[in-house]
Design a protein around this motif. Structure first.
Motif, PDB file in Angstrom:
ATOM      1  N   LEU A  13     -65.384  64.014 -29.953  1.00  0.00           N
ATOM      2  CA  LEU A  13     -66.693  63.774 -29.818  1.00  0.00           C
ATOM      3  C   LEU A  13     -67.627  64.817 -29.568  1.00  0.00           C
ATOM      4  N   ILE A  14     -67.173  65.718 -28.627  1.00  0.00           N
ATOM      5  CA  ILE A  14     -67.987  66.976 -28.405  1.00  0.00           C
ATOM      6  C   ILE A  14     -68.230  67.664 -29.592  1.00  0.00           C
ATOM      7  N   GLU A  15     -66.877  67.865 -30.419  1.00  0.00           N
ATOM      8  CA  GLU A  15     -66.904  68.696 -31.590  1.00  0.00           C
ATOM      9  C   GLU A  15     -68.164  67.941 -32.544  1.00  0.00           C
ATOM     10  N   GLY A  16     -67.897  66.612 -32.703  1.00  0.00           N
ATOM     11  CA  GLY A  16     -68.959  66.104 -33.698  1.00  0.00           C
ATOM     12  C   GLY A  16     -70.361  66.375 -33.382  1.00  0.00           C
ATOM     13  N   LEU A  17     -70.689  66.057 -32.044  1.00  0.00           N
ATOM     14  CA  LEU A  17     -71.984  66.261 -31.469  1.00  0.00           C
ATOM     15  C   LEU A  17     -72.523  67.630 -31.735  1.00  0.00           C
ATOM     16  N   ASN A  18     -71.641  68.783 -31.618  1.00  0.00           N
ATOM     17  CA  ASN A  18     -72.161  70.078 -31.907  1.00  0.00           C
ATOM     18  C   ASN A  18     -72.430  70.201 -33.288  1.00  0.00           C
ATOM     19  N   SER A  19     -71.870  69.685 -34.525  1.00  0.00           N
ATOM     20  CA  SER A  19     -72.133  69.729 -35.657  1.00  0.00           C
ATOM     21  C   SER A  19     -73.545  69.321 -35.957  1.00  0.00           C
ATOM     22  N   LEU A  20     -74.085  68.590 -35.034  1.00  0.00           N
ATOM     23  CA  LEU A  20     -75.478  67.827 -35.255  1.00  0.00           C
ATOM     24  C   LEU A  20     -76.814  69.048 -34.908  1.00  0.00           C
ATOM     25  N   ARG A  21     -76.370  70.149 -34.411  1.00  0.00           N
ATOM     26  CA  ARG A  21     -77.100  71.405 -34.258  1.00  0.00           C
ATOM     27  C   ARG A  21     -77.711  71.768 -35.409  1.00  0.00           C
ATOM     28  N   GLN A  22     -77.145  71.708 -36.645  1.00  0.00           N
ATOM     29  CA  GLN A  22     -77.473  72.275 -37.664  1.00  0.00           C
ATOM     30  C   GLN A  22     -78.759  71.424 -38.472  1.00  0.00           C
ATOM     31  N   ILE A  23     -79.019  70.527 -37.738  1.00  0.00           N
ATOM     32  CA  ILE A  23     -80.047  69.837 -38.471  1.00  0.00           C
ATOM     33  C   ILE A  23     -81.444  70.359 -37.996  1.00  0.00           C
ATOM     34  N   ASP A  24     -82.187  70.595 -39.174  1.00  0.00           N
ATOM     35  CA  ASP A  24     -83.520  71.371 -38.630  1.00  0.00           C
ATOM     36  C   ASP A  24     -84.540  70.813 -37.837  1.00  0.00           C
ATOM     37  N   SER A  25     -84.537  69.510 -37.580  1.00  0.00           N
ATOM     38  CA  SER A  25     -85.572  69.090 -36.655  1.00  0.00           C
ATOM     39  C   SER A  25     -85.191  69.024 -35.277  1.00  0.00           C
ATOM     40  N   VAL A  26     -83.768  69.235 -35.085  1.00  0.00           N
ATOM     41  CA  VAL A  26     -83.238  69.256 -33.860  1.00  0.00           C
ATOM     42  C   VAL A  26     -83.439  70.815 -33.074  1.00  0.00           C
ATOM     43  N   ARG A  27     -84.644  70.760 -32.158  1.00  0.00           N
ATOM     44  CA  ARG A  27     -85.039  71.965 -31.478  1.00  0.00           C
ATOM     45  C   ARG A  27     -84.168  72.552 -30.282  1.00  0.00           C
ATOM     46  N   GLY A  28     -83.349  71.368 -29.757  1.00  0.00           N
ATOM     47  CA  GLY A  28     -82.345  71.906 -28.817  1.00  0.00           C
ATOM     48  C   GLY A  28     -81.358  70.695 -28.532  1.00  0.00           C
ATOM     49  N   LEU A  29     -80.084  71.079 -28.218  1.00  0.00           N
ATOM     50  CA  LEU A  29     -79.220  70.231 -27.905  1.00  0.00           C
ATOM     51  C   LEU A  29     -78.285  70.558 -26.938  1.00  0.00           C
ATOM     52  N   GLN A  30     -78.035  69.774 -25.819  1.00  0.00           N
ATOM     53  CA  GLN A  30     -77.260  70.058 -24.839  1.00  0.00           C
ATOM     54  C   GLN A  30     -76.357  68.899 -24.616  1.00  0.00           C
ATOM     55  N   ILE A  31     -74.982  69.073 -24.343  1.00  0.00           N
ATOM     56  CA  ILE A  31     -74.052  68.324 -24.262  1.00  0.00           C
ATOM     57  C   ILE A  31     -73.421  68.140 -22.927  1.00  0.00           C
ATOM     58  N   GLY A  32     -73.088  67.135 -22.162  1.00  0.00           N
ATOM     59  CA  GLY A  32     -72.859  67.285 -20.981  1.00  0.00           C
ATOM     60  C   GLY A  32     -71.661  66.147 -20.485  1.00  0.00           C
ATOM     61  N   LEU A  33     -71.118  66.176 -19.461  1.00  0.00           N
ATOM     62  CA  LEU A  33     -69.812  65.474 -18.856  1.00  0.00           C
ATOM     63  C   LEU A  33     -70.527  64.890 -17.560  1.00  0.00           C
ATOM     64  N   PRO A  34     -70.132  63.644 -16.895  1.00  0.00           N
ATOM     65  CA  PRO A  34     -70.670  63.211 -15.682  1.00  0.00           C
ATOM     66  C   PRO A  34     -70.553  64.293 -14.600  1.00  0.00           C
ATOM     67  N   ALA A  35     -71.469  64.517 -13.674  1.00  0.00           N
ATOM     68  CA  ALA A  35     -71.133  65.366 -12.766  1.00  0.00           C
ATOM     69  C   ALA A  35     -70.882  64.916 -11.452  1.00  0.00           C
ATOM     70  N   SER A  36     -70.021  65.685 -10.863  1.00  0.00           N
ATOM     71  CA  SER A  36     -69.671  65.238  -9.618  1.00  0.00           C
ATOM     72  C   SER A  36     -70.555  65.206  -8.429  1.00  0.00           C
ATOM     73  N   THR A  37     -71.549  64.499  -8.509  1.00  0.00           N
ATOM     74  CA  THR A  37     -72.597  64.602  -7.569  1.00  0.00           C
ATOM     75  C   THR A  37     -72.332  63.083  -6.705  1.00  0.00           C
ATOM     76  N   GLU A  38     -73.223  63.223  -5.658  1.00  0.00           N
ATOM     77  CA  GLU A  38     -73.151  62.226  -4.476  1.00  0.00           C
ATOM     78  C   GLU A  38     -73.250  60.818  -5.262  1.00  0.00           C
ATOM     79  N   LYS A  39     -72.319  59.904  -4.638  1.00  0.00           N
ATOM     80  CA  LYS A  39     -72.209  58.442  -5.368  1.00  0.00           C
ATOM     81  C   LYS A  39     -73.360  57.628  -4.665  1.00  0.00           C
ATOM     82  N   ARG A  40     -74.250  57.152  -5.538  1.00  0.00           N
ATOM     83  CA  ARG A  40     -75.339  56.537  -5.036  1.00  0.00           C
ATOM     84  C   ARG A  40     -75.486  55.226  -5.848  1.00  0.00           C
ATOM     85  N   GLU A  41     -75.987  54.248  -5.448  1.00  0.00           N
ATOM     86  CA  GLU A  41     -76.312  53.215  -6.094  1.00  0.00           C
ATOM     87  C   GLU A  41     -77.127  53.271  -7.164  1.00  0.00           C
ATOM     88  N   VAL A  42     -77.906  54.306  -7.395  1.00  0.00           N
ATOM     89  CA  VAL A  42     -78.730  54.361  -8.404  1.00  0.00           C
ATOM     90  C   VAL A  42     -78.117  55.372  -9.547  1.00  0.00           C
TER      91      VAL A  42
END
Length: 137
Positions: A58-87
Protein backbone atom coordinates in the motif's frame (compact mmCIF):
# COMPACT_ATOMS: atom_id res chain seq x y z
CA UNK A 1 33.53 38.34 33.08
CA UNK A 2 30.69 38.06 35.59
CA UNK A 3 29.23 41.40 34.42
CA UNK A 4 29.05 40.14 30.81
CA UNK A 5 27.25 36.96 31.90
CA UNK A 6 24.88 38.99 34.07
CA UNK A 7 24.10 41.39 31.19
CA UNK A 8 23.50 38.43 28.86
CA UNK A 9 21.15 36.85 31.40
CA UNK A 10 19.22 40.11 31.88
CA UNK A 11 18.97 40.64 28.10
CA UNK A 12 17.78 37.06 27.51
CA UNK A 13 15.24 37.31 30.30
CA UNK A 14 13.91 40.60 28.93
CA UNK A 15 13.58 39.13 25.42
CA UNK A 16 11.74 36.08 26.72
CA UNK A 17 9.43 38.29 28.75
CA UNK A 18 8.65 40.45 25.73
CA UNK A 19 8.01 37.37 23.59
CA UNK A 20 5.55 36.01 26.13
CA UNK A 21 3.16 38.93 25.62
CA UNK A 22 3.07 38.63 21.81
CA UNK A 23 -0.05 37.09 20.27
CA UNK A 24 0.30 33.34 19.88
CA UNK A 25 -2.66 32.67 17.60
CA UNK A 26 -0.93 32.96 14.25
CA UNK A 27 -2.43 30.70 11.61
CA UNK A 28 -0.31 28.42 9.45
CA UNK A 29 -1.21 30.52 6.42
CA UNK A 30 -0.08 33.73 8.15
CA UNK A 31 3.16 32.12 9.28
CA UNK A 32 3.81 30.38 5.93
CA UNK A 33 1.59 31.96 3.27
CA UNK A 34 3.08 29.75 0.55
CA UNK A 35 1.79 26.50 2.09
CA UNK A 36 -0.94 24.76 0.10
CA UNK A 37 -4.34 25.36 1.69
CA UNK A 38 -6.29 22.12 1.15
CA UNK A 39 -5.32 19.23 3.42
CA UNK A 40 -6.46 15.76 2.34
CA UNK A 41 -6.00 13.11 5.04
CA UNK A 42 -6.74 9.46 4.34
CA UNK A 43 -6.69 6.59 6.83
CA UNK A 44 -6.53 2.95 5.69
CA UNK A 45 -7.56 -0.18 7.57
CA UNK A 46 -6.15 -3.28 5.88
CA UNK A 47 -7.90 -6.61 5.42
CA UNK A 48 -4.78 -8.17 6.91
CA UNK A 49 -3.75 -5.62 9.56
CA UNK A 50 -0.71 -7.63 10.72
CA UNK A 51 0.71 -8.12 7.22
CA UNK A 52 3.87 -6.07 6.75
CA UNK A 53 3.86 -7.14 3.11
CA UNK A 54 0.36 -5.70 2.52
CA UNK A 55 1.26 -2.52 4.40
CA UNK A 56 4.42 -2.04 2.34
CA UNK A 57 2.54 -2.70 -0.90
CA UNK A 58 0.00 0.00 0.00
CA UNK A 59 2.82 2.42 0.85
CA UNK A 60 4.40 1.65 -2.52
CA UNK A 61 1.12 2.52 -4.24
CA UNK A 62 0.67 5.72 -2.22
CA UNK A 63 4.16 6.85 -3.18
CA UNK A 64 3.19 6.58 -6.86
CA UNK A 65 0.66 9.39 -6.29
CA UNK A 66 3.51 11.89 -5.81
CA UNK A 67 3.73 12.11 -9.61
CA UNK A 68 0.33 13.83 -9.92
CA UNK A 69 0.87 17.50 -10.79
CA UNK A 70 -1.70 18.96 -8.40
CA UNK A 71 -0.22 17.13 -5.37
CA UNK A 72 1.91 19.76 -3.62
CA UNK A 73 3.00 17.52 -0.76
CA UNK A 74 2.48 13.93 0.34
CA UNK A 75 3.37 12.32 3.65
CA UNK A 76 2.74 8.69 4.53
CA UNK A 77 2.63 7.55 8.14
CA UNK A 78 1.96 4.67 10.48
CA UNK A 79 0.20 4.88 13.85
CA UNK A 80 2.47 6.53 16.40
CA UNK A 81 3.11 4.87 19.73
CA UNK A 82 1.79 7.83 21.66
CA UNK A 83 -0.09 7.80 24.94
CA UNK A 84 -3.33 5.80 24.78
CA UNK A 85 -6.22 8.18 25.37
CA UNK A 86 -9.94 8.01 24.66
CA UNK A 87 -9.69 10.64 21.90
CA UNK A 88 -6.84 8.90 20.03
CA UNK A 89 -7.74 6.45 17.27
CA UNK A 90 -4.71 4.51 16.16
CA UNK A 91 -6.63 1.49 14.89
CA UNK A 92 -5.69 2.20 11.24
CA UNK A 93 -2.61 0.70 9.59
CA UNK A 94 -1.51 3.45 7.14
CA UNK A 95 -2.22 7.18 6.94
CA UNK A 96 -1.60 9.58 4.10
CA UNK A 97 -1.67 13.37 4.12
CA UNK A 98 -1.71 15.29 0.85
CA UNK A 99 -1.57 19.01 0.26
CA UNK A 100 -3.31 20.80 -2.62
CA UNK A 101 -3.45 24.48 -3.52
CA UNK A 102 -7.25 24.42 -3.55
CA UNK A 103 -10.35 22.29 -4.12
CA UNK A 104 -9.79 22.39 -7.89
CA UNK A 105 -6.39 20.74 -7.40
CA UNK A 106 -7.93 18.04 -5.25
CA UNK A 107 -10.72 17.52 -7.80
CA UNK A 108 -8.10 17.10 -10.56
CA UNK A 109 -6.31 14.53 -8.39
CA UNK A 110 -9.50 12.49 -7.92
CA UNK A 111 -9.97 12.00 -11.67
CA UNK A 112 -6.28 11.71 -12.58
CA UNK A 113 -5.37 8.42 -14.33
CA UNK A 114 -2.64 7.66 -11.76
CA UNK A 115 -5.13 7.98 -8.89
CA UNK A 116 -7.66 5.80 -10.70
CA UNK A 117 -4.93 3.21 -11.36
CA UNK A 118 -3.91 3.33 -7.68
CA UNK A 119 -7.48 2.58 -6.55
CA UNK A 120 -7.82 -0.20 -9.14
CA UNK A 121 -4.48 -1.84 -8.28
CA UNK A 122 -4.43 -1.50 -4.49
CA UNK A 123 -8.02 -1.34 -3.20
CA UNK A 124 -8.03 -5.08 -2.59
CA UNK A 125 -5.67 -4.39 0.33
CA UNK A 126 -8.02 -2.28 2.44
CA UNK A 127 -11.30 -3.01 4.15
CA UNK A 128 -12.03 0.58 5.21
CA UNK A 129 -10.94 4.07 4.23
CA UNK A 130 -11.76 7.33 6.01
CA UNK A 131 -11.02 10.72 4.45
CA UNK A 132 -10.82 14.11 6.15
CA UNK A 133 -10.52 17.17 3.90
CA UNK A 134 -9.92 20.58 5.43
CA UNK A 135 -8.95 24.09 4.38
CA UNK A 136 -6.20 25.91 6.26
CA UNK A 137 -7.38 29.16 7.85
Amino acid sequence: MQDASRRQFITSTALLGAASVLPTTVSAQTACPSLPRLIHQVYFWLHNPDSVEDRNKLIEGLNSLRQIDSVRGLQIGLPASTEKREVVDNSYQVAETMLFDDAAGQDAYQIHPLHKAFVEQYSYLWRKVVVYDSMAV
